[in-house]
Design an enzyme around this catalytic site. Structure first.
Site, PDB file in Angstrom:
ATOM      1  N   LEU A  62      81.325  76.743  52.956  1.00  0.00           N
ATOM      2  CA  LEU A  62      80.306  75.702  53.061  1.00  0.00           C
ATOM      3  C   LEU A  62      81.057  74.382  53.085  1.00  0.00           C
ATOM      4  O   LEU A  62      81.959  74.173  52.260  1.00  0.00           O
ATOM      5  CB  LEU A  62      79.347  75.734  51.870  1.00  0.00           C
ATOM      6  CG  LEU A  62      78.417  76.940  51.748  1.00  0.00           C
ATOM      7  CD1 LEU A  62      77.581  76.828  50.473  1.00  0.00           C
ATOM      8  CD2 LEU A  62      77.505  77.065  52.960  1.00  0.00           C
ATOM      9  N   ASP A  63      80.709  73.494  54.004  1.00  0.00           N
ATOM     10  CA  ASP A  63      81.442  72.239  54.070  1.00  0.00           C
ATOM     11  C   ASP A  63      81.117  71.360  52.863  1.00  0.00           C
ATOM     12  O   ASP A  63      80.213  71.656  52.071  1.00  0.00           O
ATOM     13  CB  ASP A  63      81.193  71.514  55.396  1.00  0.00           C
ATOM     14  CG  ASP A  63      79.754  71.045  55.572  1.00  0.00           C
ATOM     15  OD1 ASP A  63      79.214  70.404  54.650  1.00  0.00           O
ATOM     16  OD2 ASP A  63      79.178  71.290  56.647  1.00  0.00           O
ATOM     17  N   LYS A  64      81.859  70.284  52.738  1.00  0.00           N
ATOM     18  CA  LYS A  64      81.771  69.418  51.569  1.00  0.00           C
ATOM     19  C   LYS A  64      80.365  68.894  51.341  1.00  0.00           C
ATOM     20  O   LYS A  64      79.929  68.717  50.200  1.00  0.00           O
ATOM     21  CB  LYS A  64      82.750  68.248  51.747  1.00  0.00           C
ATOM     22  CG  LYS A  64      82.898  67.347  50.545  1.00  0.00           C
ATOM     23  CD  LYS A  64      83.975  66.306  50.814  1.00  0.00           C
ATOM     24  CE  LYS A  64      84.181  65.400  49.618  1.00  0.00           C
ATOM     25  NZ  LYS A  64      85.238  64.376  49.884  1.00  0.00           N
TER      26      LYS A  64
END
Length: 232
Positions: A101-103
């Site tokens: 999951l991206d930031k």
């Protein structure tokens, strides 16, 4: 597996350090009996400094990832591994995230040290759906669900159509999207292709596995029933 190697593989310290811990009596069974380096005591019966051992090899963990954390062991800034005990970074085999999951995305994130299980989850033939809750910058136009479900949508700079995805409209700027694949920033790029912008993105389910009872920033070990929900 010898007790010294077991403890070292779980990240408690080097083999030399674990030999010292055993000699000092820090490793016991649940009855308080000191264990020797060659003990074959069951994992669940071993205590380290009066605490149960961390999960055995083959663990699968579900985390409710907060915003602002990166799925990496080496990047700068806050990392998802900061939310786990420090020794988890030293486990052998390594504890890896299953996908990313991206930031700026929160929600359900899996970890495991079981390579076979990891590949089973991400394998296309497993067809594990992932559900995302979305808030958009502008109101939905009304044709997004048909476009996403068509199997004819293609993202910019790609030459392969997206698999059909299911969009549930929850409000003027709120939606829930179920994907059956995992391309780079796929949800954001899909809505960008319709002229909209995702402002809030959270993954709420992986298969039939949700985040019930897991607070943001917390995690729990999955039981066999929990693992089965991923594919159910």
């Amino acid at each position: 597996m010898r007790l010294v190697k077991l403890l070292a593989n779980l990240g408690y310290g080097s083999r030399k350090e674990m030999q010292q811990a055993i000699r000092h009596g820090w490793v016991t069974d649940r009855q308080g009996n000191r264990l020797k380096a060659d003990a074959k005591t069951p994992h669940e019966e071993i205590l380290f400094d009066d605490e149960p051992l961390d999960p055995a090899q083959g663990v699968v963990i579900l985390m409710n990832k907060p915003l602002g954390y990166t799925c990496s062991t080496k990047d700068q800034g806050r990392l998802v591994y900061d939310l786990l005990p420090d020794r988890f970074r030293m486990r052998k085999p390594v504890l890896s995230t299953i996908g990313r999951l991206d930031k700026e995305t929160s929600g359900a994130l899996l970890f495991t040290d079981d390579g076979t299980f990891l590949h089973k989850v991400i394998a296309p033939k497993s067809n594990v759906p992932k559900v995302y809750d979305i808030t958009l910058d502008r109101p939905l136009k009304g044709d997004e669900a048909a476009l996403f479900a068509s199997g004819e949508m293609m993202l910019e700079s790609e030459d392969k159509h997206l698999k059909p995805a299911e969009l549930e409209v929850l409000g003027e700027t709120q939606a829930r999207l179920t994907l059956h694949e995992g391309r780079y920033h796929q949800v954001r790029r899909m809505f960008a292709a319709t002229g909209n912008h995702v402002t809030v993105l959270s993954r709420s389910r992986i298969g039939a596995l949700g985040l019930d009872g897991i607070e943001e920033g917390s995690w729990q070990e999955l039981s066999e029933d929990g693992k089965a929900l991923i594919f159910g």
